[in-house]
Design a protein around this motif. Structure first.
Motif, PDB file in Angstrom:
ATOM      1  N   LEU A 150     -51.933  44.272  -4.297  1.00 56.50           N
ATOM      2  CA  LEU A 150     -52.095  42.843  -4.013  1.00 56.50           C
ATOM      3  C   LEU A 150     -51.501  42.605  -2.632  1.00 56.50           C
ATOM      4  O   LEU A 150     -50.311  42.908  -2.410  1.00 56.50           O
ATOM      5  CB  LEU A 150     -51.362  41.981  -5.043  1.00 56.50           C
ATOM      6  N   LYS A 151     -52.304  42.112  -1.698  1.00 54.79           N
ATOM      7  CA  LYS A 151     -51.805  41.910  -0.331  1.00 54.79           C
ATOM      8  C   LYS A 151     -52.067  40.483   0.144  1.00 54.79           C
ATOM      9  O   LYS A 151     -52.753  39.714  -0.535  1.00 54.79           O
ATOM     10  CB  LYS A 151     -52.429  42.928   0.618  1.00 54.79           C
ATOM     11  N   ASN A 152     -51.511  40.167   1.307  1.00 54.21           N
ATOM     12  CA  ASN A 152     -51.626  38.803   1.864  1.00 54.21           C
ATOM     13  C   ASN A 152     -51.127  37.737   0.889  1.00 54.21           C
ATOM     14  O   ASN A 152     -51.709  36.658   0.776  1.00 54.21           O
ATOM     15  CB  ASN A 152     -53.071  38.467   2.254  1.00 54.21           C
ATOM     16  N   ILE A 153     -50.059  38.051   0.188  1.00 51.69           N
ATOM     17  CA  ILE A 153     -49.468  37.071  -0.720  1.00 51.69           C
ATOM     18  C   ILE A 153     -48.655  36.088   0.121  1.00 51.69           C
ATOM     19  O   ILE A 153     -47.892  36.497   1.003  1.00 51.69           O
ATOM     20  CB  ILE A 153     -48.547  37.768  -1.755  1.00 51.69           C
ATOM     21  N   GLY A 154     -48.809  34.799  -0.164  1.00 56.02           N
ATOM     22  CA  GLY A 154     -48.033  33.799   0.584  1.00 56.02           C
ATOM     23  C   GLY A 154     -46.611  33.692   0.045  1.00 56.02           C
ATOM     24  O   GLY A 154     -45.645  33.662   0.804  1.00 56.02           O
ATOM     25  N   THR A 155     -46.484  33.634  -1.284  1.00 57.52           N
ATOM     26  CA  THR A 155     -45.184  33.456  -1.935  1.00 57.52           C
ATOM     27  C   THR A 155     -45.135  34.316  -3.187  1.00 57.52           C
ATOM     28  O   THR A 155     -46.111  34.347  -3.948  1.00 57.52           O
ATOM     29  CB  THR A 155     -44.998  31.974  -2.356  1.00 57.52           C
ATOM     30  N   ILE A 156     -44.006  34.988  -3.393  1.00 55.56           N
ATOM     31  CA  ILE A 156     -43.824  35.749  -4.641  1.00 55.56           C
ATOM     32  C   ILE A 156     -42.686  35.100  -5.428  1.00 55.56           C
ATOM     33  O   ILE A 156     -41.551  35.023  -4.959  1.00 55.56           O
ATOM     34  CB  ILE A 156     -43.486  37.232  -4.376  1.00 55.56           C
ATOM     35  N   VAL A 157     -43.020  34.607  -6.626  1.00 62.12           N
ATOM     36  CA  VAL A 157     -41.987  34.084  -7.538  1.00 62.12           C
ATOM     37  C   VAL A 157     -41.597  35.232  -8.459  1.00 62.12           C
ATOM     38  O   VAL A 157     -42.443  35.811  -9.143  1.00 62.12           O
ATOM     39  CB  VAL A 157     -42.523  32.893  -8.360  1.00 62.12           C
ATOM     40  N   SER A 158     -40.294  35.564  -8.458  1.00 64.49           N
ATOM     41  CA  SER A 158     -39.857  36.791  -9.135  1.00 64.49           C
ATOM     42  C   SER A 158     -39.874  36.702 -10.650  1.00 64.49           C
ATOM     43  O   SER A 158     -40.071  37.699 -11.339  1.00 64.49           O
ATOM     44  CB  SER A 158     -38.441  37.140  -8.682  1.00 64.49           C
ATOM     45  N   GLY A 159     -39.588  35.505 -11.189  1.00 62.54           N
ATOM     46  CA  GLY A 159     -39.358  35.383 -12.633  1.00 62.54           C
ATOM     47  C   GLY A 159     -37.887  35.496 -12.997  1.00 62.54           C
ATOM     48  O   GLY A 159     -37.498  35.175 -14.113  1.00 62.54           O
ATOM     49  N   ASP A 160     -37.079  35.966 -12.051  1.00 61.28           N
ATOM     50  CA  ASP A 160     -35.632  36.096 -12.281  1.00 61.28           C
ATOM     51  C   ASP A 160     -34.952  34.847 -11.728  1.00 61.28           C
ATOM     52  O   ASP A 160     -34.900  34.642 -10.520  1.00 61.28           O
ATOM     53  CB  ASP A 160     -35.125  37.354 -11.573  1.00 61.28           C
ATOM     54  N   ILE A 161     -34.420  34.036 -12.612  1.00 62.65           N
ATOM     55  CA  ILE A 161     -33.910  32.735 -12.177  1.00 62.65           C
ATOM     56  C   ILE A 161     -32.652  32.841 -11.306  1.00 62.65           C
ATOM     57  O   ILE A 161     -32.307  31.905 -10.594  1.00 62.65           O
ATOM     58  CB  ILE A 161     -33.698  31.800 -13.403  1.00 62.65           C
ATOM     59  N   SER A 162     -32.023  33.998 -11.289  1.00 58.02           N
ATOM     60  CA  SER A 162     -30.872  34.154 -10.389  1.00 58.02           C
ATOM     61  C   SER A 162     -31.333  34.448  -8.958  1.00 58.02           C
ATOM     62  O   SER A 162     -30.539  34.389  -8.016  1.00 58.02           O
ATOM     63  CB  SER A 162     -29.946  35.270 -10.890  1.00 58.02           C
ATOM     64  N   ASN A 163     -32.617  34.759  -8.799  1.00 61.60           N
ATOM     65  CA  ASN A 163     -33.185  35.035  -7.473  1.00 61.60           C
ATOM     66  C   ASN A 163     -34.690  34.795  -7.538  1.00 61.60           C
ATOM     67  O   ASN A 163     -35.483  35.722  -7.570  1.00 61.60           O
ATOM     68  CB  ASN A 163     -32.881  36.501  -7.083  1.00 61.60           C
ATOM     69  N   PRO A 164     -35.084  33.496  -7.591  1.00 62.03           N
ATOM     70  CA  PRO A 164     -36.475  33.173  -7.959  1.00 62.03           C
ATOM     71  C   PRO A 164     -37.551  33.559  -6.943  1.00 62.03           C
ATOM     72  O   PRO A 164     -38.695  33.728  -7.330  1.00 62.03           O
ATOM     73  CB  PRO A 164     -36.463  31.651  -8.138  1.00 62.03           C
ATOM     74  N   LEU A 165     -37.210  33.672  -5.662  1.00 61.45           N
ATOM     75  CA  LEU A 165     -38.238  33.981  -4.667  1.00 61.45           C
ATOM     76  C   LEU A 165     -37.957  35.343  -4.038  1.00 61.45           C
ATOM     77  O   LEU A 165     -36.811  35.653  -3.697  1.00 61.45           O
ATOM     78  CB  LEU A 165     -38.272  32.905  -3.577  1.00 61.45           C
ATOM     79  N   LEU A 166     -39.023  36.157  -3.889  1.00 57.90           N
ATOM     80  CA  LEU A 166     -38.860  37.488  -3.314  1.00 57.90           C
ATOM     81  C   LEU A 166     -39.417  37.529  -1.897  1.00 57.90           C
ATOM     82  O   LEU A 166     -40.385  36.838  -1.585  1.00 57.90           O
ATOM     83  CB  LEU A 166     -39.593  38.526  -4.160  1.00 57.90           C
ATOM     84  N   GLU A 167     -38.816  38.363  -1.065  1.00 55.64           N
ATOM     85  CA  GLU A 167     -39.348  38.637   0.265  1.00 55.64           C
ATOM     86  C   GLU A 167     -40.567  39.535   0.111  1.00 55.64           C
ATOM     87  O   GLU A 167     -40.605  40.371  -0.794  1.00 55.64           O
ATOM     88  CB  GLU A 167     -38.305  39.411   1.093  1.00 55.64           C
ATOM     89  N   GLY A 168     -41.526  39.364   1.006  1.00 52.10           N
ATOM     90  CA  GLY A 168     -42.648  40.295   0.996  1.00 52.10           C
ATOM     91  C   GLY A 168     -43.991  39.610   0.874  1.00 52.10           C
ATOM     92  O   GLY A 168     -44.076  38.429   0.535  1.00 52.10           O
ATOM     93  N   ASP A 169     -45.055  40.403   1.143  1.00 49.58           N
ATOM     94  CA  ASP A 169     -46.412  39.870   1.047  1.00 49.58           C
ATOM     95  C   ASP A 169     -47.316  40.792   0.255  1.00 49.58           C
ATOM     96  O   ASP A 169     -48.534  40.635   0.270  1.00 49.58           O
ATOM     97  CB  ASP A 169     -46.988  39.626   2.449  1.00 49.58           C
TER      98      ASP A 169
END
Ligand SMILES: [Zn+2]
Length: 386
Positions: free
Chosen positions: A6-25
């Motif tokens: 999966l590429k060209n992702i704008g936002t990745i929501v991790s599912g882990d509420i202690s760190n909800p957003l992940l770096e990367g595309d």
């Protein structure tokens, strides 16, 4: 489909509420499991069998419906509808947790019958994936006469959960608490109804009764559909560490009260989200997305945190190897974007504005099971498969 990128992702929501957003595309999936997450350039992938260009959209873990009254197959006798589970997959749900097969016509209420029903539902749903989704079926309904040995046998045969306590003949903490201990000793996860009587034959359950019984999950702390009193909600939030379920078929005022209390008491990791359908309220294909939008637009809970409540939080409570975008976990994923016409610019800002996002694609174990949702509004941007 052994290797999926999966590429060209704008936002990745991790599912882990202690760190909800992940770096990367980009996310790399191999043999149905998440292999790597990061910037595409650093993933070093040249041999993917399938490439999904996400076109700047948002990727989240597949959603969980923490409270679904399945019976057998993709049919609900309660509302006489077929295909309701597959319909919910079009709302981004990839895991359903049975809260008890209580709607079975002529449901047996003796120990042998309730045990047999839990085992057959657990085994049937282990082999059956409606719309590609995974169903944790077979949530035993507690009836008087069940023994410690029955729980051991059920656990050996694949029963993982105790359905909402209060649905069967075991209603009082004196009867329920020993069974809860037997079930916990077998590794089961226990739900308990809270609030008014939901359907004829079930019971009203107070916060005090829940606290004396000590389940893992307070089912529908916001009512299913009738809620406990505000003071009782406060007690369950502040005096216990139980998981707190918020359902679509509940009381909207208490939904907000419970959410605000959890914010105040730093307990967002305890909230899980479900539909509590099929029920008298009906069948709600977009219910989980709607609760996410309610919480994120009406309380100070962030959209990505609300998504974690319907993914990683539920997976943790039920000890399932998915619900978080992390290496080695099952690749159940949703690609979503702002729906057409929303004031939001992407999935998260649309959710924050109270809109249900447009589900653009759903994957289970890295396989595409929905390529265009028939139930959400269409997303602005659409992924392309190459
Ligand atoms: Zn209930």
């Amino acid at each position: 489909m052994s290797k999926v990128l999966l590429k060209n992702i704008g936002t990745i929501v991790s599912g882990d509420i202690s760190n909800p957003l992940l770096e990367g595309d980009a996310i790399l999936v191999e043999q149905g499991k998440i292999q790597k997450v990061g910037m595409e350039a650093s993933l070093n992938v040249s041999d993917a069998d399938v490439v999904i260009d996400c076109a700047g959209t948002t990727v989240t873990p597949g959603l969980f419906d923490s409270h679904c009254h399945v019976v057998l197959g993709d049919y609900t006798p309660r509302q006489k509808q077929i295909g309701f589970l597959e319909s919910e997959v079009h709302g981004g749900v990839t895991t359903f947790i049975s809260a008890g097969e209580v709607h079975l016509p002529g449901r047996p209420k003796d120990p042998a019958g309730t045990k047999a029903l839990a085992i057959v539902a657990a085994k049937s749903f282990a082999n059956f994936r409606p719309g590609g989704a995974k169903v944790v079926g077979g949530a035993v309904i507690l009836e008087k006469g069940l023994t410690a040995k029955d729980f051991e046998e059920m656990a050996q045969e694949g029963v993982r959960t105790v359905g909402e306590i209060g649905l069967g003949s075991v209603k009082n903490p004196e009867d329920a608490a020993p069974m809860v201990q037997w079930a916990k000793a077998c590794g089961m996860t226990i739900m308990m109804h809270a609030g008014g009587t939901s359907i004829p034959g079930s019971s009203t359950v107070t916060a005090e009764m829940v606290m004396q019984t000590a389940p893992d999950i307070v089912s529908h702390i916001n009512g299913g559909p009738t809620a406990i009193a505000p003071a009782e909600v406060r007690r369950l939030v502040t005096e216990t560490d139980f998981a707190l379920e918020i359902v679509h078929c509940g009381n909207p005022k208490v939904t907000l009260d419970a959410a605000n209390l959890c914010v105040e008491h730093n307990s967002l990791d305890r909230i899980i989200i479900g539909n509590d359908a099929p029920s008298g309220t009906g069948v709600v294909p977009l219910g989980v997305l709607r609760v996410i939008a309610h919480l994120a637009s009406l309380s100070s809970i962030k959209p990505e945190e609300a998504i974690c409540m319907a993914t990683g939080n539920t997976a943790r409570v039920h000890k399932l190897p998915r619900g978080v975008i992390a290496e080695g976990l099952e690749a159940d994923l949703v690609i979503m974007d702002a729906p057409m016409g929303s004031v939001g610019e992407d999935a998260l800002s649309a959710i924050g504005a109270g809109d249900v996002p447009g589900v653009a694609m759903v994957l289970v174990d890295g396989e595409i099971v929905v390529s265009k949702s028939r139930n959400t509004p269409p997303p602005v941007r659409k992924p392309a498969v190459g």
